[in-house]
Design an enzyme around this catalytic site. Structure first.
Site: not given
Ligand code: PAF
Length: 257
Positions: A34, A145, A183-184
């Site tokens: 991010h 991407e 984030s996972r």
């Protein structure tokens, strides 16, 4: 950094912006991936606005939504430290005054790959991105991407509906061991975290698609799909409860790291 929680405040902020505005939509649980979007937005624009909204309509499984990491205080600190001008923090009622009665649906690509395994997922993504793009009316909006199918669908929507914000694609950011940042990843167990980089390693190995699929299954991944879209090899595979996606450049001679 200004924290914006109403549409009126967003419109007021937007009026104060002179020059270009870069927009980075997120669901929080921010990582280097991010922050690379934020950096790209800062390079290209006079102002940068980030949104944080865990969009319930794109989760096809309630348990996945319930377990989505919430690290808001940390996220805000990171954005402030990165020099972001404003962060938009809407809630469901604000973004969905229609209670999701109106939806954006793409009828072809959205039914394949991730769409085939996550019914309704891309309707939720496209609908919330349309709402955010309309509200923010940015000059540029930045997407990773890593979510290649999402990126393609957002580009298609922007063209189809004459949205004037320019969509900018940013490269995948990887951990040192090759695992694509997500984030996972925070939800992987220690053992799963050790196995997870094998997804990337297998994609870029000099092997056939069927050998890659067999290899991933042998390591312990439950493979949803391996497929070529444009010039990329896309994959989704789960380790336990955690579904990982990744993609690499690919041509008729195979994949490239
Ligand atoms: O990629 C994401 O984080 C989300 O799908 C997005 C684009 C912020 C929409 O909720």
């Amino acid at each position: 950094m200004q924290q914006i929680t109403t549409i009126t405040a967003l419109q007021t902020y937007r009026k104060t912006c002179q020059g270009s505005v870069g927009f980075v939509p997120t669901m929080g649980a921010l990582h280097q991936g991010h922050l690379s979007l934020v950096q790209a937005a800062q390079q290209d624009n006079d102002h940068v606005l980030v949104s944080i909204f865990v969009n319930p309509t794109q989760f096809n499984q309630a348990s996945d939504l319930a377990k989505y990491p919430n690290t808001l205080a940390q996220d805000l600190q990171q954005l402030e430290a990165a020099g972001v001008d404003a962060v938009f923090l809407p809630d469901f009622a604000l973004l969905y005054p229609d209670d999701y009665a109106y939806q954006v649906t793409e009828k072809a690509l959205s039914t394949q790959f991730c769409g085939a395994h996550r019914p309704g997922h891309f309707d939720g993504v496209l609908t919330v991105v349309m709402k955010l793009l309309n509200l923010v009316s940015a000059t540029h909006a930045y997407f990773g991407e890593k979510d290649y199918q999402q990126l393609r669908l957002i580009r298609g929507m922007v063209d189809a509906f004459f949205i004037t914000t320019e969509i900018v694609a940013c490269p995948i950011i990887r951990e040192a061991d090759g695992l694509a940042m997500s984030s996972r990843n925070l939800r992987l167990s220690a053992i799963e975290r050790k196995i997870a980089p094998q997804l990337y390693a297998t994609l870029v190995a000099d092997t056939s698609l069927s050998a890659k699929r067999e290899q991933l299954s042998a390591i312990g991944f439950a493979v949803d799909y391996l497929a070529v879209l444009d010039d990329r090899l896309l994959a989704a595979a789960s380790l336990g409860e955690i579904r990982l996606i990744d993609n690499v450049p690919y041509n008729d001679r195979g994949a490239k790291a």
